[in-house]
Design a protein around this motif. Structure first.
Motif, PDB file in Angstrom:
ATOM      1  N   UNK A   1     -45.281 -47.005   7.931  1.00 12.84           N
ATOM      2  CA  UNK A   1     -45.918 -45.884   7.258  1.00 12.84           C
ATOM      3  C   UNK A   1     -46.016 -44.690   8.196  1.00 12.84           C
ATOM      4  N   UNK A   2     -46.434 -44.926   9.458  1.00 15.35           N
ATOM      5  CA  UNK A   2     -46.575 -43.841  10.424  1.00 15.35           C
ATOM      6  C   UNK A   2     -45.216 -43.214  10.740  1.00 15.35           C
ATOM      7  N   UNK A   3     -44.203 -44.048  10.842  1.00 12.71           N
ATOM      8  CA  UNK A   3     -42.866 -43.536  11.153  1.00 12.71           C
ATOM      9  C   UNK A   3     -42.358 -42.648  10.016  1.00 12.71           C
ATOM     10  N   UNK A   4     -42.557 -43.107   8.775  1.00 17.29           N
ATOM     11  CA  UNK A   4     -42.123 -42.310   7.627  1.00 17.29           C
ATOM     12  C   UNK A   4     -42.885 -40.988   7.565  1.00 17.29           C
ATOM     13  N   UNK A   5     -44.182 -41.032   7.864  1.00 13.37           N
ATOM     14  CA  UNK A   5     -45.000 -39.818   7.820  1.00 13.37           C
ATOM     15  C   UNK A   5     -44.558 -38.809   8.872  1.00 13.37           C
ATOM     16  N   UNK A   6     -44.361 -39.273  10.090  1.00 10.33           N
ATOM     17  CA  UNK A   6     -43.996 -38.374  11.191  1.00 10.33           C
ATOM     18  C   UNK A   6     -42.606 -37.777  11.020  1.00 10.33           C
ATOM     19  N   UNK A   7     -41.741 -38.473  10.287  1.00 15.74           N
ATOM     20  CA  UNK A   7     -40.371 -37.982  10.100  1.00 15.74           C
ATOM     21  C   UNK A   7     -40.243 -36.975   8.968  1.00 15.74           C
ATOM     22  N   UNK A   8     -41.345 -36.798   8.200  1.00 13.34           N
ATOM     23  CA  UNK A   8     -41.285 -35.796   7.135  1.00 13.34           C
ATOM     24  C   UNK A   8     -41.193 -34.407   7.761  1.00 13.34           C
ATOM     25  N   UNK A   9     -40.371 -33.561   7.154  1.00 13.00           N
ATOM     26  CA  UNK A   9     -40.108 -32.231   7.724  1.00 13.00           C
ATOM     27  C   UNK A   9     -41.376 -31.401   7.876  1.00 13.00           C
ATOM     28  N   UNK A  10     -42.240 -31.376   6.841  1.00 14.86           N
ATOM     29  CA  UNK A  10     -43.467 -30.570   6.889  1.00 14.86           C
ATOM     30  C   UNK A  10     -44.433 -31.091   7.948  1.00 14.86           C
ATOM     31  N   UNK A  11     -44.481 -32.421   8.092  1.00  9.63           N
ATOM     32  CA  UNK A  11     -45.378 -33.017   9.086  1.00  9.63           C
ATOM     33  C   UNK A  11     -44.843 -32.729  10.493  1.00  9.63           C
ATOM     34  N   UNK A  12     -43.516 -32.828  10.673  1.00  9.68           N
ATOM     35  CA  UNK A  12     -42.922 -32.559  11.998  1.00  9.68           C
ATOM     36  C   UNK A  12     -43.258 -31.154  12.478  1.00  9.68           C
ATOM     37  N   UNK A  13     -43.203 -30.191  11.565  1.00  7.64           N
ATOM     38  CA  UNK A  13     -43.524 -28.805  11.940  1.00  7.64           C
ATOM     39  C   UNK A  13     -44.977 -28.683  12.391  1.00  7.64           C
ATOM     40  N   UNK A  14     -45.876 -29.432  11.692  1.00  5.17           N
ATOM     41  CA  UNK A  14     -47.314 -29.319  11.986  1.00  5.17           C
ATOM     42  C   UNK A  14     -47.695 -29.971  13.306  1.00  5.17           C
ATOM     43  N   UNK A  15     -46.932 -31.004  13.716  1.00 11.88           N
ATOM     44  CA  UNK A  15     -47.323 -31.720  14.937  1.00 11.88           C
ATOM     45  C   UNK A  15     -46.432 -31.365  16.132  1.00 11.88           C
ATOM     46  N   UNK A  16     -45.426 -30.544  15.893  1.00 10.08           N
ATOM     47  CA  UNK A  16     -44.504 -30.173  16.979  1.00 10.08           C
ATOM     48  C   UNK A  16     -45.257 -29.472  18.113  1.00 10.08           C
ATOM     49  N   UNK A  17     -45.118 -29.998  19.343  1.00  4.17           N
ATOM     50  CA  UNK A  17     -45.763 -29.413  20.515  1.00  4.17           C
ATOM     51  C   UNK A  17     -47.230 -29.771  20.637  1.00  4.17           C
ATOM     52  N   UNK A  18     -47.742 -30.651  19.739  1.00  2.57           N
ATOM     53  CA  UNK A  18     -49.155 -31.043  19.767  1.00  2.57           C
ATOM     54  C   UNK A  18     -49.291 -32.469  20.303  1.00  2.57           C
ATOM     55  N   UNK A  19     -50.466 -32.762  20.791  1.00  3.20           N
ATOM     56  CA  UNK A  19     -50.776 -34.126  21.235  1.00  3.20           C
ATOM     57  C   UNK A  19     -51.487 -34.870  20.097  1.00  3.20           C
ATOM     58  N   UNK A  20     -50.951 -36.018  19.744  1.00  4.99           N
ATOM     59  CA  UNK A  20     -51.601 -36.840  18.700  1.00  4.99           C
ATOM     60  C   UNK A  20     -52.676 -37.677  19.377  1.00  4.99           C
ATOM     61  N   UNK A  21     -53.948 -37.388  19.049  1.00  2.00           N
ATOM     62  CA  UNK A  21     -55.039 -38.111  19.707  1.00  2.00           C
ATOM     63  C   UNK A  21     -55.591 -39.252  18.841  1.00  2.00           C
TER      64      UNK A  21
ATOM     65  N   UNK B   1     -53.660 -39.734   8.214  1.00  2.00           N
ATOM     66  CA  UNK B   1     -54.216 -38.509   8.801  1.00  2.00           C
ATOM     67  C   UNK B   1     -53.947 -38.534  10.290  1.00  2.00           C
ATOM     68  N   UNK B   2     -53.192 -37.542  10.754  1.00  2.67           N
ATOM     69  CA  UNK B   2     -52.889 -37.422  12.175  1.00  2.67           C
ATOM     70  C   UNK B   2     -53.804 -36.364  12.770  1.00  2.67           C
ATOM     71  N   UNK B   3     -54.616 -36.784  13.748  1.00  2.48           N
ATOM     72  CA  UNK B   3     -55.524 -35.855  14.418  1.00  2.48           C
ATOM     73  C   UNK B   3     -54.830 -35.374  15.696  1.00  2.48           C
ATOM     74  N   UNK B   4     -54.596 -34.046  15.791  1.00  2.00           N
ATOM     75  CA  UNK B   4     -53.827 -33.498  16.912  1.00  2.00           C
ATOM     76  C   UNK B   4     -54.577 -32.340  17.563  1.00  2.00           C
ATOM     77  N   UNK B   5     -54.198 -32.055  18.831  1.00  2.00           N
ATOM     78  CA  UNK B   5     -54.680 -30.849  19.513  1.00  2.00           C
ATOM     79  C   UNK B   5     -53.612 -30.406  20.505  1.00  2.00           C
ATOM     80  N   UNK B   6     -53.637 -29.136  20.916  1.00  2.00           N
ATOM     81  CA  UNK B   6     -52.598 -28.608  21.830  1.00  2.00           C
ATOM     82  C   UNK B   6     -52.551 -29.400  23.135  1.00  2.00           C
TER      83      UNK B   6
END
Length: 803
Positions: free
Chosen positions: A767-787, A798-803
């Motif tokens: 499920x996490x792999x499919x979510x992270x590979x979605x184009x819209x999700x990739x843009x939102x998490x690109x360059x961010x740290x998944x905490x 729900x992916x909680x991220x910060x710079x």
């Protein structure tokens, strides 16, 4: 080919009735299903679109059950005695019997136009002497068993209908029929001892499947409470007995109040120095309804009885006695002890009349800022009870009262005996005569029915007597006991009489020797599913349960409860959101809807309008949508292809629909069942064709809601042998109902970024792999740290991220 609903509906209604398709079978080997609606009162206005909602709902269930192989009894009749017809007859100078026949004919035509699958061969009418013969027979049995009696009593009198009303028929202080003022009068009335059954009417609610709100209303109306009766002696040597649930607070009783109608007032007349003031107050109280008198928010009024005091039994202190209209002679003993420190109503009264207020439960004074429930406190200022908890004090004081002969434990009820007399013409004659030698005597059962005589004048009298009181030839008779001169009872039964047992007559409606045969009663009892309005919860439903329990006790019926299951519907409102009524100008006539759109469209709309148990406003726009759905179904014939099994691309959709529609009908979720069929027709449209097996199944699923058009398609397309109403309900394959995929939401920092369809059995990592590979999700998490990674199975990521 355009769908012609007028021709199709008329055709199938005739076929069904000619063949007796919906007539219940005499085959007692089949599993039975008894569906029941509250039979209608045939008023002069005819049906409006709100009336058919419960008829259509139970018809949907009944039709499905027939398709499942049940022997279904779904009967209809007319609750035709009563005030509305009589009032209409008086106003228009037409005899009530003529009015009733005319109204029934109109109602019957309207109902039949809707294609409701009633068993018309069992039609009954409460005004038919062959029916009310058995209503009279039941009354005689009640009398013989001490449950019917005549009593001089204070009653509710409708100033417009000019007749006595039961407590249940007075709503917010006015007549529930006409809305007119209700006052009190003393009259001799026939009463039924429903109070004898109070405990069983509460306890046996555990035996039935009723909505919680229905059970709660019945329990609250019966109003069972546990307490004590306490004897207060008076300075005249007489005793005033009160009922209280809080005998522990006796030390705080600083005055007493009795009802203005209390019989002790007349007995004390020569000792009361302010009798003129007392009488004036009594006259004012008689002009108020029970509702007005007991309204919590109203200002407390009363008059002290000068010349007589009461004596508190626990401390022998003299306390004053008042009369006040907030105490009713019909509840408890018509007298109360007042403990103003712990009762808001008593406190207000005490402050107004400058009476002592003594706290007897610590922290329970109603006027303290730190007020706590006085049922949980510790006793103070209470002599022998000081320091005890309330529960301990209750037990000790009742034991003391009992040992001293000053009281005893008591279970009390708010429920009053049923006032059964009506001083009107249009009702069942009460089969009793009065003989100077023998008193009241029932008619010999062989002389039933006692027929209602034809009269020229049926207007109510100003003196409160029935119009039948003028008919001396009918009144004068002989005593069934001694053969001497006697007079017939001139009061008639209330409308609720005939409706208290009608469900039994449907089981064997033409039996001339009994209410119904033992065989019929044993087979059909109890009613499996009864639908009716919430407004009848403390009227008809309570009354009929009482009558049934009595008939059970004397061996007439085989079950302790009449109805196994009860449901209640919400009303259909006008388009303005208000209750439909002529005065509001928002009544919708079903005849016009059937004429323009067809019965099937109206049936579908009434079931699709919203949650069946809740009120819903009528909408012209929405009914047109249901007509479009009927036409979409009709036009499936244009894309029909051969095929004797469901095609793979529709297999899941059909199996899910069979399961969903069947379950929703049983759970009265008719709106979502129809939505499922609408979604299924979209699935069919997507594949641009439908085969014969698919159309057969779809037609059967739709049939309980839209029986005419489905019968026509079933016949025209040769989808089975015989008619659809005699087909079999389809089965589903549970394995085909399982979703292969599920839609989940994917969020980043709580904000939705996409929705994904994933395999239903996918594990967390997938499920996490499919979510992270979605184009819209990739843009939102690109360059961010998944905490943090949150996965709620089959719902969201729900992916909680910060710079």
């Amino acid at each position: 080919m355009k769908y012609n609903h007028k021709a199709v509906e008329e055709k199938w209604q005739k076929i069904w009735e000619d063949k007796g398709v919906f007539h219940a079978s005499e085959d007692t080997e089949k599993e039975k299903f008894y569906a029941l609606i509250e039979f209608p009162y045939p008023s002069g206005q005819g049906l409006h679109v709100g009336h058919p909602r419960p008829y259509t709902a139970l018809d949907t269930v009944a039709r499905k059950r027939r398709l499942e192989g049940y022997n279904v009894l779904y009967p209809i009749g007319w609750d035709a005695f009563g005030l509305p017809t009589e009032n209409y007859a008086i106003k228009n100078h037409i005899h009530p019997e003529i009015v009733t026949k005319k109204n029934i004919a109109r109602f019957k035509k309207q109902i039949q136009s809707l294609g409701i699958s009633f068993d018309w061969s069992r039609e009954i009418n409460t005004t038919d002497p062959e029916y009310y013969k058995w209503t009279q027979w039941i009354f005689i049995q009640l009398y013989k068993h001490g449950l019917a009696y005549k009593k001089e009593m204070n009653v509710n009198w409708c100033t417009s209908c000019k007749c006595v009303l039961a407590n249940e028929e007075v709503v917010n202080g006015v007549c529930e029929r006409c809305g007119s003022e209700v006052v009190h009068k003393v009259k001799s009335q026939w009463m039924l001892k429903i109070t004898e059954y109070a405990d069983r009417l509460i306890n046996d609610l555990d035996l039935v499947n009723y909505p919680d709100r229905v059970k709660a209303q019945q329990k609250n109306w019966i109003g069972r409470s546990k307490g004590a009766e306490v004897d207060f002696t008076t300075t005249t040597g007489d005793t005033l007995t009160i009922y209280t649930t809080r005998a522990d607070t006796l030390y705080g009783a600083t005055y007493m109040v009795i009802s203005p109608e209390h019989p002790m007032i007349e007995k004390w007349a020569d000792k009361i120095s302010n009798m003129d003031e007392i009488k004036k107050y009594q006259e004012a109280a008689a002009r108020k309804s029970d509702f007005e008198r007991t309204e919590v928010a109203k200002e407390k009024t009363g008059v002290r009885i000068d010349g007589v005091n009461a004596i508190n039994p626990v401390n022998n202190k003299e306390i004053p006695i008042f009369i006040s209209d907030y105490v009713l002679v019909s509840y408890g003993t018509g007298a109360i002890m007042a403990v103003p420190a712990h009762d808001t109503r008593d406190w207000e009264f005490a402050k107004k009349f400058d009476l002592p207020i003594i706290e007897v439960v610590k922290g329970g004074n109603v006027q303290e800022e730190a007020y706590t429930d006085c049922a949980k406190g510790i006793m103070v200022n209470s002599g022998m009870l000081d320091g005890l908890t309330v529960d301990e004090a209750k037990k000790k004081i009742i034991d003391w009262l009992t040992s001293e002969g000053k009281g005893h434990s008591k279970v009390n009820y708010k429920l009053r005996d049923w006032v059964f007399s009506r001083q009107r013409y249009w009702g069942e004659p009460i089969p009793m005569v009065y003989c100077e030698k023998c008193g009241y005597v029932p008619l010999d059962e062989k002389d039933l029915p006692l027929r209602l005589p034809m009269v020229e004048s049926y207007e109510p009298t100003d003196n409160g007597e029935s119009p039948l009181a003028k008919m001396t030839d009918w009144i004068n008779t002989t005593c069934p006991c001694c053969g001497g001169k006697a007079k017939r009872e001139t009061d008639t039964m209330p409308q609720w009489a005939g409706s208290s047992w009608y469900y039994l007559r449907y089981m064997d409606p033409h039996n001339k020797n009994a209410i119904a045969s033992k065989e019929a009663l044993n087979y059909w009892s109890p009613v499996d599913w009864y639908n009716g309005g919430m407004e009848h919860t403390t009227l008809h439903l309570l009354y009929s349960r009482f009558w049934h329990k009595f008939l059970y006790d004397i061996g007439v019926v085989p079950t302790p409860e009449p109805y196994a299951k009860r449901t209640s519907h919400g009303m259909i409102l006008g388009e303005n959101g208000e209750k439909m009524s002529k005065s509001r100008g928002n009544v919708v006539n079903p005849d016009e809807i059937v004429d323009e759109y067809g019965a099937d469209t109206m049936r579908l709309y009434e079931m699709f309008i919203g949650d069946f148990e809740k009120a819903a406003p009528w909408s012209k726009a929405s009914i047109r949508g249901c007509r479009r759905f009927v036409e979409r179904y009709w036009n499936l014939q244009n894309v029909l292809i051969d095929g004797d099994k469901i095609r793979p691309e529709l297999e899941s959709a059909f199996n899910k629909a069979i399961k969903k529609v069947g379950e929703d009908i049983e759970n009265i979720k008719f709106n979502t069942a129809i939505a499922t069929l609408m979604a299924l027709i979209n699935d069919i449209s997507n594949v641009k064709s439908i085969n014969k097996e698919e159309l057969r199944i779809f037609s059967i699923l739709l049939n309980p809601f839209a029986p005419h058009v489905t019968e026509e398609v079933y016949e025209a397309c040769k989808l089975g042998n015989g008619i659809l109403a005699e087909a079999e309900w389809p089965e589903y394959d549970e394995s085909k109902c399982v979703d292969e995929s599920v839609e989940i939401v994917v969020q980043v920092n709580g904000k939705i970024k996409t929705k994904l369809n994933i395999p239903v059995d996918a594990d967390k990592d997938t499920v996490l792999e499919l979510a992270k590979n979605d184009e819209n999700v990739r843009k939102a998490i690109d360059g961010m740290n998944i905490i943090k990674e949150i996965v709620v199975p089959k719902k969201l990521v729900n992916l909680v991220v910060k710079p």
